[in-house]
Design a protein around this motif. Sequence first.
Motif, PDB file in Angstrom:
ATOM      1  N   GLU A 401       0.839  -1.206   0.000  1.00  0.00           N
ATOM      2  CA  GLU A 401       0.000   0.000   0.000  1.00  0.00           C
ATOM      3  C   GLU A 401       0.870   1.251   0.000  1.00  0.00           C
ATOM      4  OE1 GLU A 401      -3.702   1.953   2.586  1.00  0.00           O
ATOM      5  OE2 GLU A 401      -2.857  -0.003   3.143  1.00  0.00           O
ATOM      6  N   ARG A 402       1.978   1.185   0.723  1.00  0.00           N
ATOM      7  CA  ARG A 402       2.829   2.373   0.857  1.00  0.00           C
ATOM      8  C   ARG A 402       3.723   2.584  -0.364  1.00  0.00           C
ATOM      9  NH1 ARG A 402       7.198   3.589   5.747  1.00  0.00           N
ATOM     10  NH2 ARG A 402       7.895   5.618   4.957  1.00  0.00           N
ATOM     11  N   PHE A 403       4.295   1.485  -0.909  1.00  0.00           N
ATOM     12  CA  PHE A 403       5.310   1.618  -1.966  1.00  0.00           C
ATOM     13  C   PHE A 403       4.849   1.137  -3.336  1.00  0.00           C
ATOM     14  CE2 PHE A 403       7.780   0.725   2.014  1.00  0.00           C
ATOM     15  CZ  PHE A 403       8.296   2.003   2.175  1.00  0.00           C
ATOM     16  N   GLY A 404       3.629   0.556  -3.405  1.00  0.00           N
ATOM     17  CA  GLY A 404       3.204  -0.049  -4.663  1.00  0.00           C
ATOM     18  C   GLY A 404       3.189   0.903  -5.833  1.00  0.00           C
ATOM     19  N   ALA A 411       8.248   0.224 -13.047  1.00  0.00           N
ATOM     20  CA  ALA A 411       8.061  -0.815 -14.057  1.00  0.00           C
ATOM     21  C   ALA A 411       7.603  -0.222 -15.384  1.00  0.00           C
ATOM     22  CB  ALA A 411       7.056  -1.848 -13.558  1.00  0.00           C
ATOM     23  N   ILE A 412       6.663   0.713 -15.320  1.00  0.00           N
ATOM     24  CA  ILE A 412       6.148   1.337 -16.544  1.00  0.00           C
ATOM     25  C   ILE A 412       7.240   2.116 -17.252  1.00  0.00           C
ATOM     26  CG2 ILE A 412       4.564   3.111 -17.408  1.00  0.00           C
ATOM     27  CD1 ILE A 412       2.600   2.136 -15.179  1.00  0.00           C
ATOM     28  N   ARG A 421       1.338  -4.559 -13.470  1.00  0.00           N
ATOM     29  CA  ARG A 421       0.072  -5.195 -13.130  1.00  0.00           C
ATOM     30  C   ARG A 421       0.209  -6.119 -11.915  1.00  0.00           C
ATOM     31  NH1 ARG A 421      -0.934  -7.522 -17.673  1.00  0.00           N
ATOM     32  NH2 ARG A 421      -2.047  -5.718 -18.546  1.00  0.00           N
ATOM     33  N   SER A 422       1.389  -6.769 -11.795  1.00  0.00           N
ATOM     34  CA  SER A 422       1.622  -7.669 -10.664  1.00  0.00           C
ATOM     35  C   SER A 422       1.485  -6.937  -9.335  1.00  0.00           C
ATOM     36  CB  SER A 422       3.026  -8.293 -10.779  1.00  0.00           C
ATOM     37  OG  SER A 422       3.309  -9.115  -9.672  1.00  0.00           O
ATOM     38  N   ILE A 423       1.785  -5.634  -9.351  1.00  0.00           N
ATOM     39  CA  ILE A 423       1.620  -4.817  -8.148  1.00  0.00           C
ATOM     40  C   ILE A 423       0.189  -4.272  -8.065  1.00  0.00           C
ATOM     41  CG2 ILE A 423       2.390  -2.727  -6.968  1.00  0.00           C
ATOM     42  CD1 ILE A 423       4.435  -4.988  -6.923  1.00  0.00           C
ATOM     43  N   THR A 424      -0.347  -3.810  -9.207  1.00  0.00           N
ATOM     44  CA  THR A 424      -1.659  -3.165  -9.225  1.00  0.00           C
ATOM     45  C   THR A 424      -2.737  -4.069  -8.629  1.00  0.00           C
ATOM     46  OG1 THR A 424      -1.034  -1.922 -11.207  1.00  0.00           O
ATOM     47  CG2 THR A 424      -3.377  -2.051 -10.701  1.00  0.00           C
ATOM     48  N   ILE A 425      -2.710  -5.354  -8.992  1.00  0.00           N
ATOM     49  CA  ILE A 425      -3.777  -6.248  -8.516  1.00  0.00           C
ATOM     50  C   ILE A 425      -3.690  -6.520  -7.018  1.00  0.00           C
ATOM     51  CG2 ILE A 425      -3.996  -7.378 -10.770  1.00  0.00           C
ATOM     52  CD1 ILE A 425      -2.413  -9.712  -9.674  1.00  0.00           C
ATOM     53  N   ARG A 426      -2.599  -6.132  -6.412  1.00  0.00           N
ATOM     54  CA  ARG A 426      -2.452  -6.338  -4.967  1.00  0.00           C
ATOM     55  C   ARG A 426      -2.777  -5.099  -4.156  1.00  0.00           C
ATOM     56  NH1 ARG A 426       0.861 -10.060  -7.289  1.00  0.00           N
ATOM     57  NH2 ARG A 426       1.187 -12.022  -6.098  1.00  0.00           N
ATOM     58  N   ARG A 427      -2.804  -3.949  -4.836  1.00  0.00           N
ATOM     59  CA  ARG A 427      -3.058  -2.702  -4.114  1.00  0.00           C
ATOM     60  C   ARG A 427      -4.534  -2.581  -3.777  1.00  0.00           C
ATOM     61  NH1 ARG A 427      -0.990   2.234  -7.307  1.00  0.00           N
ATOM     62  NH2 ARG A 427      -1.688   3.276  -5.376  1.00  0.00           N
ATOM     63  N   PRO A 428      -4.833  -1.990  -2.647  1.00  0.00           N
ATOM     64  CA  PRO A 428      -6.260  -1.807  -2.274  1.00  0.00           C
ATOM     65  C   PRO A 428      -6.941  -0.901  -3.267  1.00  0.00           C
ATOM     66  CG  PRO A 428      -4.807  -0.577  -0.779  1.00  0.00           C
ATOM     67  CD  PRO A 428      -3.919  -1.446  -1.609  1.00  0.00           C
TER      68      PRO A 428
END
Length: 429
Positions: A401-404, A411-412, A421-428
């Motif tokens: 949540e803090r660093f995503g 990455a972009i 996307r690997s990070i996006t799907i984990r972010r709230p």
Amino acid sequence: MRIIDLSARLDFRQIDELLASSEDDDLNVDRTVLDIISDVRLRGDEALCDYTRKFDEHDLTPSAIRVSGEEIQELASGADDELVDILKRAARNVREFHERQVQQSWEYYAGDGVRLGMRISPLDSVGVYIPGGTSTYPSTVIMNVVPAQAAGVERVVAITPPRSLEENPLVAAALDLLGVREVYRIGGAQAIAALAYGTESIARVDKIVGPGNAYVQAAKRKVFGTVDIDMIAGPSEVAIVADETCNPEWIAADLLAKAEHDEMSGVWLICWSRDLAAAVFDQIQVQLESLDRAAPARAALVNRGITFIVSDEECAVDLVNHLAAEQVEVLMAEPERVSDGIKHAGAVFIGRYAPAVVGDYFAGPSHVLPTGRTARFFSPLSVADFVKGTNIVRYSGRAIERFGEMIEKFAIAEGLTGHARSITIRRPK
């Protein structure tokens, strides 16, 4: 020994030209070694036996490639009891030194539920090459096997030319003393290929260590990447920095101790006294007459023996660091004035009572050292050569949540939207 006067200035280009090796010889060796490696990969044990008959003049069959534990013990029983006791003491010294190098796994808390660290694990298997030929070296067994054992390697394989164990039972005694039970009687480039790729009789290993001739070292270079290796160990080298307070007999003895290894050994004296240089030269001539291995020693002195005359101690330090020799001796009344400035050397022996020979056999640090002036970037063999690290990452939802968003943007920026996307799907949401 040639005398090179550098008292006016240090000409590093001249020094490099003096010490350059023949690239043509290297290319010829490489071609032969590539053929041997390819053949061993193709024909396995059959190729090993053929090359053993060709190069070692020993009639080897596949069933006799491995030396049984009973045979090792029987051969070891022929070793002199006093020498075995010396082996035990030397092994104890080497083990005590290397146990101090053992690394521990570690982790630390980085906040936000994040823990980071490194897991240190020993290699599963290591192959140790023990040279044969003109000389056999029980000291090589100790200096390679003990660091591997201190690191926790479970499978240590020894490989040596077919007559080594019979010609020197002390080699078998060293293997027996250290509990090495997987031993094969093959040598040369074919032995390196067998360790790297495996044959019907020999299971491949993860790393190959140990000295050997030009063909062995070329083979190690060729298989690197399939397996790990320690270093490319060429002819031995010693650079001796000496002042007028050191006995010329001692200096000559130390130079000859290195020269008797091989006709291409590097033997270099660095001093600022022409009288000392002349006295050392006279002593070399005297001591050569009583040396058992006078022929290779004399050849080494002719091929790669040089006395460098420098202007002062500061220039001596600069020259030593440029030579980056396997072993450096500082034989002076106040050796720290020079030794403290030495950063490029496999091992530094400080003071008149510390000849390199104590490191070859007994002191504790491994005598497997970088040669060919590679001490600029290689280190001595150590426990670190027999372990590997695995990075450990424990991340939390709070950290994502803090660093995503930062990670996504990174990455972009590299054009890797799948990473983002690997990070996006984990972010709230």
